[in-house]
Design a protein around this motif. Structure first.
Motif, mmCIF file in Angstrom:
data_model
loop_
_atom_site.group_PDB
_atom_site.id
_atom_site.type_symbol
_atom_site.label_atom_id
_atom_site.label_comp_id
_atom_site.label_asym_id
_atom_site.label_seq_id
_atom_site.Cartn_x
_atom_site.Cartn_y
_atom_site.Cartn_z
ATOM 1 N N ILE A 209 0.842 -1.200 0.000
ATOM 2 C CA ILE A 209 0.000 0.000 0.000
ATOM 3 C C ILE A 209 0.876 1.248 0.000
ATOM 4 C CG2 ILE A 209 -1.664 1.350 1.367
ATOM 5 C CD1 ILE A 209 -2.909 -1.092 -0.061
ATOM 6 N N MET A 210 1.901 1.256 0.835
ATOM 7 C CA MET A 210 2.754 2.448 0.953
ATOM 8 C C MET A 210 3.543 2.730 -0.319
ATOM 9 S SD MET A 210 4.055 2.430 4.882
ATOM 10 C CE MET A 210 4.906 3.983 4.626
ATOM 11 N N ALA A 211 3.809 1.713 -1.125
ATOM 12 C CA ALA A 211 4.544 1.921 -2.372
ATOM 13 C C ALA A 211 3.761 2.801 -3.339
ATOM 14 C CB ALA A 211 4.860 0.573 -3.018
ATOM 15 N N ASP A 212 2.432 2.741 -3.261
ATOM 16 C CA ASP A 212 1.577 3.518 -4.164
ATOM 17 C C ASP A 212 0.917 4.713 -3.502
ATOM 18 O OD1 ASP A 212 2.078 1.753 -6.281
ATOM 19 O OD2 ASP A 212 0.457 0.425 -5.653
ATOM 20 N N ASP A 213 0.989 4.812 -2.200
ATOM 21 C CA ASP A 213 0.291 5.856 -1.451
ATOM 22 C C ASP A 213 1.329 6.715 -0.739
ATOM 23 O OD1 ASP A 213 -1.225 7.403 0.320
ATOM 24 O OD2 ASP A 213 -2.470 5.730 0.990
ATOM 25 N N LEU A 214 1.543 7.916 -1.235
ATOM 26 C CA LEU A 214 2.572 8.790 -0.672
ATOM 27 C C LEU A 214 1.996 9.883 0.217
ATOM 28 C CD1 LEU A 214 4.791 9.068 -3.873
ATOM 29 C CD2 LEU A 214 4.962 7.434 -1.980
ATOM 30 N N GLU A 215 0.702 9.816 0.499
ATOM 31 C CA GLU A 215 0.068 10.832 1.339
ATOM 32 C C GLU A 215 0.238 10.494 2.822
ATOM 33 O OE1 GLU A 215 -3.699 12.491 0.081
ATOM 34 O OE2 GLU A 215 -3.654 11.151 -1.664
ATOM 35 N N VAL A 216 0.020 11.527 3.667
ATOM 36 C CA VAL A 216 0.090 11.270 5.113
ATOM 37 C C VAL A 216 -0.928 10.188 5.455
ATOM 38 C CG1 VAL A 216 0.885 13.597 5.677
ATOM 39 C CG2 VAL A 216 -1.559 13.086 5.752
ATOM 40 N N GLY A 217 -0.600 9.390 6.455
ATOM 41 C CA GLY A 217 -1.498 8.325 6.889
ATOM 42 C C GLY A 217 -1.385 7.040 6.083
ATOM 43 N N ALA A 218 -0.426 6.975 5.157
ATOM 44 C CA ALA A 218 -0.314 5.790 4.297
ATOM 45 C C ALA A 218 -0.096 4.515 5.108
ATOM 46 C CB ALA A 218 0.808 5.974 3.274
ATOM 47 N N TRP A 219 0.751 4.582 6.152
ATOM 48 C CA TRP A 219 1.000 3.389 6.955
ATOM 49 C C TRP A 219 -0.300 2.934 7.624
ATOM 50 C CZ3 TRP A 219 0.707 0.570 11.278
ATOM 51 C CH2 TRP A 219 1.603 -0.493 11.437
ATOM 52 N N VAL A 220 -1.071 3.882 8.090
ATOM 53 C CA VAL A 220 -2.342 3.569 8.750
ATOM 54 C C VAL A 220 -3.286 2.878 7.753
ATOM 55 C CG1 VAL A 220 -4.320 4.541 9.969
ATOM 56 C CG2 VAL A 220 -2.048 5.526 10.317
ATOM 57 N N ARG A 221 -3.361 3.424 6.535
ATOM 58 C CA ARG A 221 -4.216 2.801 5.519
ATOM 59 C C ARG A 221 -3.709 1.413 5.136
ATOM 60 N NH1 ARG A 221 -4.251 8.013 4.470
ATOM 61 N NH2 ARG A 221 -2.596 8.003 2.891
ATOM 62 N N GLY A 222 -2.387 1.243 5.126
ATOM 63 C CA GLY A 222 -1.828 -0.081 4.853
ATOM 64 C C GLY A 222 -2.221 -1.087 5.915
ATOM 65 N N PHE A 223 -2.158 -0.674 7.176
ATOM 66 C CA PHE A 223 -2.555 -1.562 8.268
ATOM 67 C C PHE A 223 -4.053 -1.870 8.173
ATOM 68 C CE2 PHE A 223 -4.026 -2.713 12.448
ATOM 69 C CZ PHE A 223 -3.071 -3.635 12.853
ATOM 70 N N LEU A 224 -4.840 -0.850 7.920
ATOM 71 C CA LEU A 224 -6.282 -1.038 7.781
ATOM 72 C C LEU A 224 -6.580 -2.040 6.671
ATOM 73 C CD1 LEU A 224 -9.151 -0.170 8.618
ATOM 74 C CD2 LEU A 224 -8.904 1.791 7.106
ATOM 75 N N ASP A 225 -5.899 -1.887 5.549
ATOM 76 C CA ASP A 225 -6.084 -2.801 4.428
ATOM 77 C C ASP A 225 -5.635 -4.222 4.796
ATOM 78 O OD1 ASP A 225 -6.713 -2.990 1.435
ATOM 79 O OD2 ASP A 225 -4.715 -3.912 1.577
ATOM 80 N N ALA A 226 -4.506 -4.325 5.501
ATOM 81 C CA ALA A 226 -3.997 -5.643 5.884
ATOM 82 C C ALA A 226 -4.993 -6.397 6.766
ATOM 83 C CB ALA A 226 -2.657 -5.498 6.607
ATOM 84 N N CYS A 227 -5.748 -5.666 7.554
ATOM 85 C CA CYS A 227 -6.744 -6.303 8.424
ATOM 86 C C CYS A 227 -7.967 -6.797 7.648
ATOM 87 C CB CYS A 227 -7.186 -5.336 9.520
ATOM 88 S SG CYS A 227 -5.918 -5.048 10.762
#
Length: 190
Positions: A73-91
């Motif tokens: 997710i973070m490879a394609d998402d460079l906006e703030v909160g990307a790690w959070v969205r990656g974790f959300l997606d992983a869940c």
């Protein structure tokens, strides 16, 4: 990205997750896992000498899948909160090419936790890093932690098949968590 397992280890982890899901962690015997995986007991012992080693490997695979999904997710998402969205997606993922059914693996993790908290070491070892990543994600750390806890709650509801939300409510909650993950920027647009 980390490679989670070799093909044989993947088959063993999938088989162990199927056994734990179908019969409970108490029925997770190495012999039953070998039979389910279609390998000899000696072949299983080559990779995992004890049930505890196998359960720890299952937890590690769970951590690896989560971190791989965050990195994707973070490879394609460079906006703030990307790690959070990656974790959300992983869940939210149900299947992973490295370990098969993520929900079965998740159930096995819960079973491991119930039988012996020490088996969660790979997951516990990552918590400081994950907490730092959330806090440094560019959004309010309290909001990041709320999103993480809500994502964990959705994940637990999914694996335990607790009908807390109907499908429309779940989608709305997920969309709101994603919106929150952008912090204050573009609040009305997301």
């Amino acid at each position: 990205m980390k490679t989670v397992t070799s093909d044989t280890k993947r088959r063993i982890l999938e088989a162990a997750a199927r056994v734990a899901t179908a019969k409970g962690v108490q029925a997770l015997k190495l012999e039953s896992v070998a039979i389910e995986a279609g390998i000899s007991k000696g072949g299983l012992f080559y990779h995992y000498k004890t049930k505890e080693e196998l359960l720890i490997a299952m937890v590690q695979a769970f951590v690896d899948v989560t971190e791989n999904r965050i990195a994707t997710i973070m490879a394609d998402d460079l906006e703030v909160g990307a790690w959070v969205r990656g974790f959300l997606d992983a869940c939210q993922i149900e299947e992973d090419p490295e370990v098969g059914s993520f929900s079965r693996l998740s159930v096995a993790i819960m079973a491991a936790a119930a039988s012996d908290k020490a088996l969660l070491k790979p997951l516990n070892d990552r918590q400081t890093h994950w907490r730092s990543a959330l806090n440094d994600s560019g959004i309010d750390p309290a909001v990041a932690q709320i999103i993480r806890l809500a994502a964990d709650g959705l994940w637990i509801n999914d694996i335990l098949d607790v009908p807390t939300l109907n499908e429309d409510e779940r989608k709305a909650v997920y969309a709101e968590l994603v919106r929150m993950s952008y912090g204050n920027q573009n609040r009305g647009e997301r």
